[in-house]
Design an enzyme around this catalytic site. Structure first.
Site, PDB file in Angstrom:
ATOM      1  N   ASP A  21       0.822  -0.717   0.155  1.00 49.02           N
ATOM      2  CA  ASP A  21       0.392   0.235  -0.496  1.00 49.02           C
ATOM      3  C   ASP A  21       0.810   1.019   0.181  1.00 49.02           C
ATOM      4  O   ASP A  21       1.894   1.628   0.791  1.00 49.02           O
ATOM      5  CB  ASP A  21      -0.583  -0.012   1.265  1.00 49.02           C
ATOM      6  N   GLY A  22       0.252   2.059  -0.577  1.00 48.24           N
ATOM      7  CA  GLY A  22       1.454   3.721  -0.466  1.00 48.24           C
ATOM      8  C   GLY A  22       1.274   4.118  -1.523  1.00 48.24           C
ATOM      9  O   GLY A  22       2.005   4.884  -2.212  1.00 48.24           O
ATOM     10  N   TRP A  26       2.951   8.016  -2.769  1.00 44.62           N
ATOM     11  CA  TRP A  26       4.086   8.570  -3.378  1.00 44.62           C
ATOM     12  C   TRP A  26       4.267   8.573  -4.369  1.00 44.62           C
ATOM     13  O   TRP A  26       4.991   9.738  -4.181  1.00 44.62           O
ATOM     14  CB  TRP A  26       4.241   6.799  -3.137  1.00 44.62           C
ATOM     15  N   ARG A  34      -1.058   9.512  -9.852  1.00 48.42           N
ATOM     16  CA  ARG A  34      -1.367   8.034  -8.970  1.00 48.42           C
ATOM     17  C   ARG A  34      -0.388   6.843  -9.930  1.00 48.42           C
ATOM     18  O   ARG A  34       0.112   6.721  -9.016  1.00 48.42           O
ATOM     19  CB  ARG A  34      -2.423   7.701  -8.102  1.00 48.42           C
ATOM     20  N   HIS A  38       2.398   3.489  -9.085  1.00 46.74           N
ATOM     21  CA  HIS A  38       1.978   2.335  -9.559  1.00 46.74           C
ATOM     22  C   HIS A  38       2.989   1.187 -10.532  1.00 46.74           C
ATOM     23  O   HIS A  38       3.755   0.859  -9.728  1.00 46.74           O
ATOM     24  CB  HIS A  38       0.572   1.704 -10.102  1.00 46.74           C
ATOM     25  N   SER A  66      -7.564  -5.687  -5.558  1.00 52.99           N
ATOM     26  CA  SER A  66      -8.640  -5.980  -4.779  1.00 52.99           C
ATOM     27  C   SER A  66     -10.328  -6.562  -5.299  1.00 52.99           C
ATOM     28  O   SER A  66     -10.322  -5.301  -5.997  1.00 52.99           O
ATOM     29  CB  SER A  66      -8.540  -5.290  -3.104  1.00 52.99           C
ATOM     30  N   LEU A 132      10.968 -19.993  -5.010  1.00 54.53           N
ATOM     31  CA  LEU A 132      10.361 -19.381  -4.201  1.00 54.53           C
ATOM     32  C   LEU A 132       8.563 -19.355  -4.790  1.00 54.53           C
ATOM     33  O   LEU A 132       8.478 -19.234  -6.024  1.00 54.53           O
ATOM     34  CB  LEU A 132       9.779 -17.852  -4.405  1.00 54.53           C
ATOM     35  N   ARG A 189       2.053  -4.866   6.386  1.00 58.03           N
ATOM     36  CA  ARG A 189       0.910  -3.814   4.904  1.00 58.03           C
ATOM     37  C   ARG A 189       1.793  -2.333   5.114  1.00 58.03           C
ATOM     38  O   ARG A 189       2.270  -1.811   5.802  1.00 58.03           O
ATOM     39  CB  ARG A 189       0.163  -3.280   5.808  1.00 58.03           C
ATOM     40  N   ARG A 195      -5.041  -1.605   9.291  1.00 61.35           N
ATOM     41  CA  ARG A 195      -5.708  -2.556   8.951  1.00 61.35           C
ATOM     42  C   ARG A 195      -5.608  -3.706   7.763  1.00 61.35           C
ATOM     43  O   ARG A 195      -4.659  -3.855   7.533  1.00 61.35           O
ATOM     44  CB  ARG A 195      -7.208  -1.946   8.700  1.00 61.35           C
ATOM     45  N   GLU A 208       2.227 -13.032  12.647  1.00 57.81           N
ATOM     46  CA  GLU A 208       2.338 -12.019  13.233  1.00 57.81           C
ATOM     47  C   GLU A 208       2.665 -10.899  12.270  1.00 57.81           C
ATOM     48  O   GLU A 208       2.974 -10.487  10.763  1.00 57.81           O
ATOM     49  CB  GLU A 208       3.785 -11.888  13.390  1.00 57.81           C
TER      50      GLU A 208
HETATM   51  C1  IPE Z   1      -5.245  -2.738  -0.460  1.00 54.68           C
HETATM   52  O1  IPE Z   1      -4.984  -1.374  -0.380  1.00 54.68           O
HETATM   53  C2  IPE Z   1      -5.339  -3.227  -1.858  1.00 54.68           C
HETATM   54  C3  IPE Z   1      -3.995  -3.299  -2.244  1.00 54.68           C
HETATM   55  C4  IPE Z   1      -3.529  -2.815  -1.591  1.00 54.68           C
HETATM   56  C5  IPE Z   1      -3.838  -3.858  -3.554  1.00 54.68           C
HETATM   57  P1  IPE Z   1      -6.828  -0.525  -0.209  1.00 54.68           P
HETATM   58  O2  IPE Z   1      -5.299   0.932  -0.664  1.00 54.68           O
HETATM   59  O3  IPE Z   1      -7.296  -1.029  -1.597  1.00 54.68           O
HETATM   60  O4  IPE Z   1      -7.026  -0.146   0.799  1.00 54.68           O
HETATM   61  P2  IPE Z   1      -7.912   1.058   1.792  1.00 54.68           P
HETATM   62  O5  IPE Z   1      -8.854   0.970   0.674  1.00 54.68           O
HETATM   63  O6  IPE Z   1      -7.087   1.501   2.031  1.00 54.68           O
HETATM   64  O7  IPE Z   1      -7.856   0.412   3.028  1.00 54.68           O
HETATM   65  C1  IPE Z   2      -1.285   0.391  -3.168  1.00 51.83           C
HETATM   66  O1  IPE Z   2      -1.311   1.249  -3.508  1.00 51.83           O
HETATM   67  C2  IPE Z   2      -2.242   0.020  -4.499  1.00 51.83           C
HETATM   68  C3  IPE Z   2      -2.945  -1.095  -4.859  1.00 51.83           C
HETATM   69  C4  IPE Z   2      -3.973  -0.822  -4.421  1.00 51.83           C
HETATM   70  C5  IPE Z   2      -3.163  -1.393  -6.451  1.00 51.83           C
HETATM   71  P1  IPE Z   2      -2.767   2.520  -3.288  1.00 51.83           P
HETATM   72  O2  IPE Z   2      -2.711   2.740  -4.764  1.00 51.83           O
HETATM   73  O3  IPE Z   2      -4.081   1.596  -2.495  1.00 51.83           O
HETATM   74  O4  IPE Z   2      -1.830   3.634  -2.761  1.00 51.83           O
HETATM   75  P2  IPE Z   2      -2.521   4.786  -1.220  1.00 51.83           P
HETATM   76  O5  IPE Z   2      -2.963   4.179  -0.417  1.00 51.83           O
HETATM   77  O6  IPE Z   2      -3.760   5.072  -2.377  1.00 51.83           O
HETATM   78  O7  IPE Z   2      -0.930   5.869  -1.015  1.00 51.83           O
HETATM   79 MG    MG Z   3      -4.024   2.534  -0.737  1.00 52.04          MG
END
Ligand code: IPE
Ligand code: IPE
Ligand code: MG
Length: 247
Positions: A21-22, A26, A34, A38, A66, A132, A189, A195, A208
């Protein structure tokens, strides 16, 4: 690297799961779109997979898209799926060379055909690899996975393939995407949220947890080694008591 490798080989650690995530934040921090995040995020995937492979980890599960991510603007969804095909064509040779076996959890039938074909090609090309297992969550949602498992078990009972008494924890595990995989020992995470966002809910019963602020495009070996070193200090009791630690 060598000290970690030894720690891992002398331990029961087999499976690391990660919620990547993030990416969006970033990119936004850099004044970029965005999808730029990615792109950089997708480049970390093979690096982390190779590190895990070199460390002797058996399974790396990564949450890439997701069942809820379809709610995002179409432009972002398209950019993620374009990156998926770029990732496969760029990294398939490395996967083969490194003996990495690709595995997918999620409903591929809803993916654009061009992505499904690329994924199926990579699955086939790496199917006999024994190193792996790189298990990627694509259009994955744990609740959808569990609902599908319920249906399958119902049909198996209805068709006389199994008895109702055979539905136990093991049978449920065997009906999930991760049927042949051990449960994650570690769930990481990145991106600061605390979460699990519908990721491997059944499988993480005794994982863990590590919630770290680092955004996924910045995640690297140094971050992973910090987590692994900490993991080996944790006292995993699985509901029992650890006689050695007196607690
Ligand atoms: C979880 O991240 C899904 C993935 C990393 C693929 P999200 O950014 O979608 O989750 P929420 O919306 O913050 O819960
Ligand atoms: C996770 O990064 C990748 C995917 C869910 C596809 P995000 O796109 O959720 O990035 P943030 O959480 O908005 O920074
Ligand atoms: Mg996210």
């Amino acid at each position: 690297m060598e000290d970690l490798k030894e720690l891992i080989s002398n331990s029961s650690l087999k499976h690391i799961a990660m919620i990547m995530d993030g990416n969006g934040r970033w990119a936004t921090k850099r004044g970029e779109d965005r999808s730029y995040g990615h792109k950089f995020g997708s480049e970390r995937v093979i690096e982390i997979a190779q590190i895990c492979s070199d460390l002797g980890i058996k399974v790396l599960s990564l949450y890439a898209f997701s069942t809820e991510n379809w709610k995002r603007p179409e432009k972002e969804v398209i950019s993620i799926f374009n990156l998926l095909n770029k990732f496969i064509s760029r990294e398939l040779d490395t996967m083969i060379e490194k003996n990495i076996k690709l595995s997918i959890m999620g409903d591929l039938s809803q993916l654009p055909l061009i992505n499904r074909k690329a994924v199926e090609h990579a699955l086939k090309k790496t199917s006999s690899n024994t190193g792996l297992i790189l298990n990627i969550g694509l259009n994955y949602g744990s609740r959808a996975e569990i609902s599908t498992a319920f249906k399958r078990l119902y049909f198996d009972v209805r068709d006389g393939k199994i008895d109702i008494e055979d539905i136990d924890e093991k049978a449920i595990s065997k009906t999930l995407y991760t049927a042949d995989l051990p449960d994650p020992d570690i769930l990481i995470r990145t991106g600061g949220e605390k979460r699990v966002s519908n990721f491997m809910l059944y499988q993480i019963a005794y994982s863990e947890f590590y919630f770290i602020d680092t955004l996924w495009p910045d995640f690297d070996f140094a971050e992973l080694s910090k987590i692994l070193k900490d993991f080996f200090k944790r006292d995993r009791r699985f509901g029992g008591i650890n006689a050695n630690k007196g607690s």
